[in-house]
Design an enzyme around this catalytic site. Structure first.
Site, PDB file in Angstrom:
ATOM      1  N   ARG A 255       0.869  -1.183   0.000  1.00 30.70           N
ATOM      2  CA  ARG A 255       0.000   0.000   0.000  1.00 30.70           C
ATOM      3  C   ARG A 255       0.899   1.225   0.000  1.00 30.70           C
ATOM      4  O   ARG A 255       2.112   1.126   0.102  1.00 30.70           O
ATOM      5  CB  ARG A 255      -0.896  -0.026   1.246  1.00 30.70           C
ATOM      6  CG  ARG A 255      -2.229   0.679   1.136  1.00 30.70           C
ATOM      7  CD  ARG A 255      -3.193   0.055   0.172  1.00 30.70           C
ATOM      8  NE  ARG A 255      -4.561   0.537   0.391  1.00 30.70           N
ATOM      9  CZ  ARG A 255      -5.041   1.698  -0.048  1.00 30.70           C
ATOM     10  NH1 ARG A 255      -4.276   2.514  -0.730  1.00 30.70           N
ATOM     11  NH2 ARG A 255      -6.299   2.046   0.203  1.00 30.70           N
ATOM     12  N   LYS A 256       0.281   2.404  -0.074  1.00 28.91           N
ATOM     13  CA  LYS A 256       1.072   3.633  -0.073  1.00 28.91           C
ATOM     14  C   LYS A 256       1.768   3.822   1.268  1.00 28.91           C
ATOM     15  O   LYS A 256       1.400   3.231   2.283  1.00 28.91           O
ATOM     16  CB  LYS A 256       0.192   4.838  -0.387  1.00 28.91           C
ATOM     17  CG  LYS A 256      -0.824   5.203   0.686  1.00 28.91           C
ATOM     18  CD  LYS A 256      -1.595   6.439   0.250  1.00 28.91           C
ATOM     19  CE  LYS A 256      -2.633   6.848   1.296  1.00 28.91           C
ATOM     20  NZ  LYS A 256      -3.386   8.042   0.886  1.00 28.91           N
ATOM     21  N   CYS A 518      -8.381  12.433   2.081  1.00 30.10           N
ATOM     22  CA  CYS A 518      -7.255  13.166   1.495  1.00 30.10           C
ATOM     23  C   CYS A 518      -7.186  14.587   2.050  1.00 30.10           C
ATOM     24  O   CYS A 518      -6.118  15.189   2.089  1.00 30.10           O
ATOM     25  CB  CYS A 518      -7.381  13.193  -0.031  1.00 30.10           C
ATOM     26  SG  CYS A 518      -7.264  11.556  -0.791  1.00 30.10           S
TER      27      CYS A 518
END
EC number: 1.7.7.1
Length: 594
Positions: A255-256, A518
């Site tokens: 994942r990030k 975000c």
């Protein structure tokens, strides 16, 4: 307090003083933001016994690329299957992007393989297809360590989006980065070449990669900085992308992964929400960093970073980054995407076992325990960077400009580039609050700069007090995952609230279009997370879950839900009520009467 100079990346010693010898561990308790989770993060220092088979690496190198072993492919998520079918980096390493760019979107959609290239694999090159709202158009995300950019780079980005007319614009992100919008596929090969010509890259900026390294936006110019973060964020970025050639050893993460380097007492870098945060600390007279790990937001879970109980010297900043990424790559979950961030791995292994996996991947297989000599002053009052402020360099100042919700058009970027050249040194700095700083302005030029039409009409150094802390993600205008429109709505709601109440201090308000957060609503004083709800007539409408109580700085805290599913049209009185009850705001009508 003197800072580490930019030309002295690895000091052998330092005269920096710690504010105290307090126990430096953060409270390991975490604020969950959607569903209850395992308490393992709260007791991460106590490691369960880990079966040796669990510590077998799940990936292996084949022909230069790292691939998931066959025996670990059961139950993997769709993104992992796409990576197995073709490594996304082949679009860059083998120049597959040039062939892809010759195809029409109609041709692309005839093949699942090509659709996966467009919708998934191109994210490894920083390209995000906006299939839902802007079919055939792409957002392009760059790598911009520490948020430092130049007038030349800004002009080039402006030239790219200018040709796309109303579809082209740019955003400052919450990781000190640029995102440009409106890009079409046939233009991509030339844009990539153009980025390279001005010293930029978009490589490895999306999906399962290391994201932009965040640092102090005032690095090197702040009279009170602890350390200049630019050398460290640059080194991390150079390692991550192998100097823009592509580092295949870390492009197949589960994942990030978000890193930051702390250089100020203000903690502008938000260490508590990063996967790896470097916290300045001395040990035996030597400068280095204590490490926090595991901070992240997701739909399912939100966690603050917790101490790894580790200290590294300045020369080990990159080696420990490499070691941790390799441990995450080798051992991380690849099933449910909502359980693939690094903190889930820490939960399963326990902090000591995870730490041991990082340690054995260090060059000398040694990872020192944390230092008690942290350099961040915990009682420090966070400073405002908008407006005019003196630099450490005599006769120079930096000027912080408010960029409303981070959105810019091509002509505005061109003007900012001109202003940076005329009044500063041709440098611009992006902040995690989506603003821009012009450094190195001679004091004799300040008045002329402040009279520039762009500053008078659009990007004020002294915005209205409630606008100062306003942050918003892209929202449904461009993002297919967003549930609601954010940027225009954030401005409109704030303007209406300002007419109702008067506040005496900034209140940070963040908007995010969906639970991916975000817009980082959990760190805001007041946060708005997009959702669908029903109005007074029972009809579906756009709404927001309202969060309150997020804190940044040494006393960081993730906010809690205040009110769920408020229709967007009803948000103004709710926000006004919160400001009056919790932030000392006064109703305008009462203020005028008094």
């Amino acid at each position: 307090m003197a800072s580490l100079p930019v030309n002295k990346i690895i000091p052998s010693s330092t005269t920096l003083l710690s504010s105290s010898n307090n126990n430096r561990r953060r409270n390991n308790s975490s604020i969950r933001c959607q569903k209850a989770v395992s308490p393992a993060a709260e007791t991460a220092a106590v490691s369960p016994s880990v079966d040796a088979a669990r510590l077998e690496p799940r990936v292996e190198e084949r022909d230069g690329f790292w691939v998931l072993k066959e025996e670990f492919r059961s139950g993997i998520n769709p993104a992992e299957k796409v990576k197995i079918e073709k490594d996304p980096m082949k679009l860059f390493i083998e120049d597959g992007i040039s062939d892809l760019a010759t195809l029409s979107m109609e041709e692309v959609d005839k093949s699942k393989h090509n659709k996966d290239d467009i919708d998934v694999r191109l994210k490894w090159l920083g390209l995000f297809h906006r299939r839902k709202h802007h079919y055939g158009r792409f957002m392009m995300r760059l790598k911009l360590p520490n948020g430092v950019t130049t007038s030349e780079q800004t002009r080039y980005l402006a030239s790219v989006i200018k040709k796309y007319g109303k579809d082209g614009c740019a955003d400052v992100t919450t990781r000190q980065n640029w995102q440009i919008r409106g890009v079409v596929l046939p233009d991509v090969p030339e844009i990539i070449k153009g980025l390279e010509s001005v010293g930029l890259t978009s490589l490895q900026s999306g999906m399962d990669n290391v994201r932009n390294p965040v640092g102090n936006p005032l690095a090197g110019i702040d009279p009170h900085e602890i350390v200049d973060t630019r050398p460290f964020t640059n080194l991390i970025s150079q390692f991550v992308t192998a100097n823009s050639r592509g580092n295949l050893s870390i492009t197949n993460l589960p994942r990030k992964w978000n890193p930051c380097v702390i250089g100020s007492h203000d903690l502008y870098e938000h260490p508590h929400i990063n996967d790896l945060a470097y916290m300045p600390a001395t040990k035996n007279g030597k400068f280095g960093f204590n490490l926090l790990v595991g901070g992240f937001f997701s739909i399912k879970r939100c966690e603050e970073a917790i101490p790894l109980d580790a200290w590294v010297s300045a020369e080990d900043v990159v080696p420990v980054c490499k070691a941790m990424l390799e441990a995450f790559r080798d051992l991380g979950f690849r099933g449910n995407r909502q359980k693939c961030r690094m903190m889930w791995l820490i939960d399963e292994l326990g902090m000591e076992a995870f730490r041991g996996e990082v340690e054995k991947r260090m060059p000398e297989q040694v990872l020192e325990r944390a230092s008690s000599e942290e350099l961040v002053q915990k009682d420090w009052e966070r400073r405002e960077y908008l407006g005019v402020h003196p630099q450490k360099q005599q006769g120079l100042s930096f000027v912080g400009l408010h960029i409303p919700v981070g959105r810019l058009q091509a002509d505005e970027m061109e003007e900012l580039a001109r202003i940076a050249d005329v009044y500063g040194s041709g440098e611009l700095r992006l902040t995690v609050e989506q603003n821009i700083i012009i450094p190195n302005v001679e004091n004799s030029k300040i008045d002329s700069l402040l009279n520039e039409p762009l500053l008078k009409e659009r990007y004020s150094p002294e915005p209205p007090i409630l606008m100062k802390g306003l942050v918003a993600c892209t929202g449904s205008q461009f993002c297919g995952q967003a549930i609601i429109e954010t940027k225009a709505r954030a401005l409109k709601v704030t303007e209406e609230v300002q007419r109702l109440v008067s506040v005496t201090r900034p209140v940070r308000m963040h908007w995010t279009g969906c639970p991916n957060s975000c817009g980082q609503v959990q760190v805001a004083d007041i946060g708005f997370m997009g959702c669908m709800t029903r109005d007074e007539n029972g009809k579906p409408c756009e709404g927001a879950d309202v969060f309150v109580g997020g804190r940044i700085g040494s006393d960081s805290h993730l906010g809690d839900i205040y009110k769920k599913a408020v229709p967007c049209k009803d948000l103004v009185p709710v926000v006004a009520e919160i400001l009056i009850n919790q932030f000392g705001a006064v109703p305008r009508e009462r203020e005028e009467a008094e």
